[in-house]
Design an enzyme around this catalytic site. Sequence first.
Site, mmCIF file in Angstrom:
data_model
loop_
_atom_site.group_PDB
_atom_site.id
_atom_site.type_symbol
_atom_site.label_atom_id
_atom_site.label_comp_id
_atom_site.label_asym_id
_atom_site.label_seq_id
_atom_site.Cartn_x
_atom_site.Cartn_y
_atom_site.Cartn_z
ATOM 1 N N TYR A 1 1.406 -18.772 16.182
ATOM 2 C CA TYR A 1 2.750 -17.901 17.575
ATOM 3 C C TYR A 1 1.719 -17.743 18.957
ATOM 4 O O TYR A 1 2.097 -16.110 18.225
ATOM 5 C CB TYR A 1 3.632 -17.415 16.481
ATOM 6 C CG TYR A 1 4.356 -16.827 17.661
ATOM 7 C CD1 TYR A 1 5.765 -17.878 18.670
ATOM 8 C CD2 TYR A 1 4.740 -15.858 17.528
ATOM 9 C CE1 TYR A 1 6.039 -17.850 18.986
ATOM 10 C CE2 TYR A 1 5.753 -15.382 18.469
ATOM 11 C CZ TYR A 1 6.370 -15.946 19.017
ATOM 12 O OH TYR A 1 7.538 -15.431 20.408
ATOM 13 N N LYS B 1 15.041 -17.528 14.150
ATOM 14 C CA LYS B 1 14.880 -19.102 13.491
ATOM 15 C C LYS B 1 15.945 -19.786 12.901
ATOM 16 O O LYS B 1 17.208 -19.302 12.639
ATOM 17 C CB LYS B 1 13.412 -19.323 13.880
ATOM 18 C CG LYS B 1 12.383 -18.835 14.489
ATOM 19 C CD LYS B 1 12.676 -18.554 16.041
ATOM 20 C CE LYS B 1 12.056 -17.711 16.216
ATOM 21 N NZ LYS B 1 10.555 -17.907 16.524
ATOM 22 N N ARG C 1 19.345 5.286 11.644
ATOM 23 C CA ARG C 1 17.491 4.533 11.272
ATOM 24 C C ARG C 1 16.967 4.537 9.956
ATOM 25 O O ARG C 1 16.893 2.902 9.749
ATOM 26 C CB ARG C 1 16.996 5.134 11.961
ATOM 27 C CG ARG C 1 15.551 5.046 12.236
ATOM 28 C CD ARG C 1 14.517 5.446 13.392
ATOM 29 N NE ARG C 1 14.831 6.606 14.199
ATOM 30 C CZ ARG C 1 14.247 7.590 13.513
ATOM 31 N NH1 ARG C 1 14.042 7.697 12.731
ATOM 32 N NH2 ARG C 1 14.714 8.825 13.820
ATOM 33 N N ASP D 1 3.255 -16.093 7.641
ATOM 34 C CA ASP D 1 3.985 -16.130 8.291
ATOM 35 C C ASP D 1 5.586 -17.645 7.500
ATOM 36 O O ASP D 1 4.475 -18.333 8.404
ATOM 37 C CB ASP D 1 4.034 -16.499 10.013
ATOM 38 C CG ASP D 1 4.714 -16.259 11.128
ATOM 39 O OD1 ASP D 1 6.053 -16.971 10.651
ATOM 40 O OD2 ASP D 1 4.553 -16.188 12.386
HETATM 41 C C1 LIG Z 1 9.459 -17.050 16.939
HETATM 42 C C2 LIG Z 1 8.549 -16.472 16.232
HETATM 43 C C3 LIG Z 1 7.947 -15.191 15.551
HETATM 44 C C4 LIG Z 1 9.090 -14.216 16.584
HETATM 45 O O1 LIG Z 1 9.490 -13.915 16.234
HETATM 46 P P1 LIG Z 1 10.586 -12.707 17.108
HETATM 47 O O2 LIG Z 1 12.087 -12.774 16.329
HETATM 48 O O3 LIG Z 1 11.181 -13.836 18.779
HETATM 49 O O4 LIG Z 1 10.363 -11.674 17.585
HETATM 50 C C5 LIG Z 1 7.598 -15.289 15.065
HETATM 51 N N1 LIG Z 1 6.261 -16.199 14.069
HETATM 52 C C6 LIG Z 1 6.689 -17.782 14.974
HETATM 53 C C7 LIG Z 1 6.900 -18.591 13.702
HETATM 54 C C8 LIG Z 1 8.136 -17.731 15.525
HETATM 55 O O5 LIG Z 1 8.256 -19.090 15.664
#
Ligand SMILES: *Cc1c(COP(=O)(O)O)cnc(C)c1O
Length: 379
Positions: free
Chosen positions: A98, A195, A46, A170
């Site tokens: 998001y 993504k 961990r 983000d």
């Molecule tokens: C998908 C997404 C998230 C969250 O990420 P996960 O891997 O699904 O937990 C956060 N911000 C944006 C812009 C996203 O597209």
Amino acid sequence: MKLATKIIHAGAEPDPSTGAIMTPIYQTSTYVQEAPGVNKGYEYARSQNPTRKALEDAYAIIENARYGLAFSSGVAATDSVIKLLNPGDEVIAASDMYGGSYRLFTKVWERYNIKFIFVDTTNPANVQAAVTTNTKLIWLETPTNPLMNITDIETIAVIAKSANALLCVDNTFASPYLQNPIDLGADIVMHSATKYLGGHSDVIQGCLMMNDAALREKLYFIQKSCGAVPGPMDCFLVLRGIKTLHVRMRQHCENGEKIAHWLRKHPKVAKVYWPGFEDSAGYAIAKKQMRGFGGMISFELKDESEKEVKRVLSATHLFSLAESLGGVESLINHPASMTHASIPKEERIKNGLSEGLIRLSVGIEDADDLIADLNKAIG
Ligand SMILES: *Cc1c(COP(=O)(O)O)cnc(C)c1O
């Protein structure tokens, strides 16, 4: 070193025990010690794992940061940033972002007396006006999901600094190939590695990158104490995904540009959201802080009836109807009922997210085939 070279070699040291060019998947929970406390820097998985370490080094390199940390999902990475705060602290966040981040902030963290103030961050004056002595964090998303709004990271970084608040961006939509917020003054970059970084729709993961050693220590403490760590197999998949980030992104951008312009000319399409249109509100800033405009596009049909929107969403074949984005295959999505359903309808409408909005994650297939697929579906 140029970006393409950095991406291929990021975190890729030959395995010390065998010389394996690819980092092995260290599928282990613990490490044998010679005597109590006498070990090779690995005690319990961990806290440390060599596959994760290689990926975390890669994360840092591709965002021009000193440190990277991997988490079990994008929202786990976001959650860890909020855990830096104390009850009574305030966060200024983008009103268009998001849905899962919005849900985490309002449904989980507000219960712990952390206050979130949502403003349209595309106008920095709104951010400045929301600053109080309790402001400890500014949370940005640019381009936003799903309206592709652009916020000037450099300007907000100046506001954050003068407010003594951290700025976290983000950067999921742009990916490090198109935008590096740390270079623009951000303290932390967050990605849903699920993504573009993973890129193959086969893994859930998140990450944080930062320059400040003390901040890294605090976030590492949260990572190991709260335990939202990714497994070694997932780390391997993202390491492998990152190796082709630049070639994939180049194609996402090329296809995105063709499809955005084609959609705009389509007689049944009312409006297209894509940051690369020269007449779009955020164009000048996007041009300044991004190296391209990406493959994420949203659009509205002239016929906004539920029936017609649903028909189009179910009529494509190459674009699969699914949540998520950033994979090699093209996806079509209905934010109001899918990715952004966790945002109350009144909030969505107020922020310009209409019930009929359709979002595309343009993949790296042949653009002509993708256009033909959309053309058949829109009719
Ligand atoms: C998908 C997404 C998230 C969250 O990420 P996960 O891997 O699904 O937990 C956060 N911000 C944006 C812009 C996203 O597209």
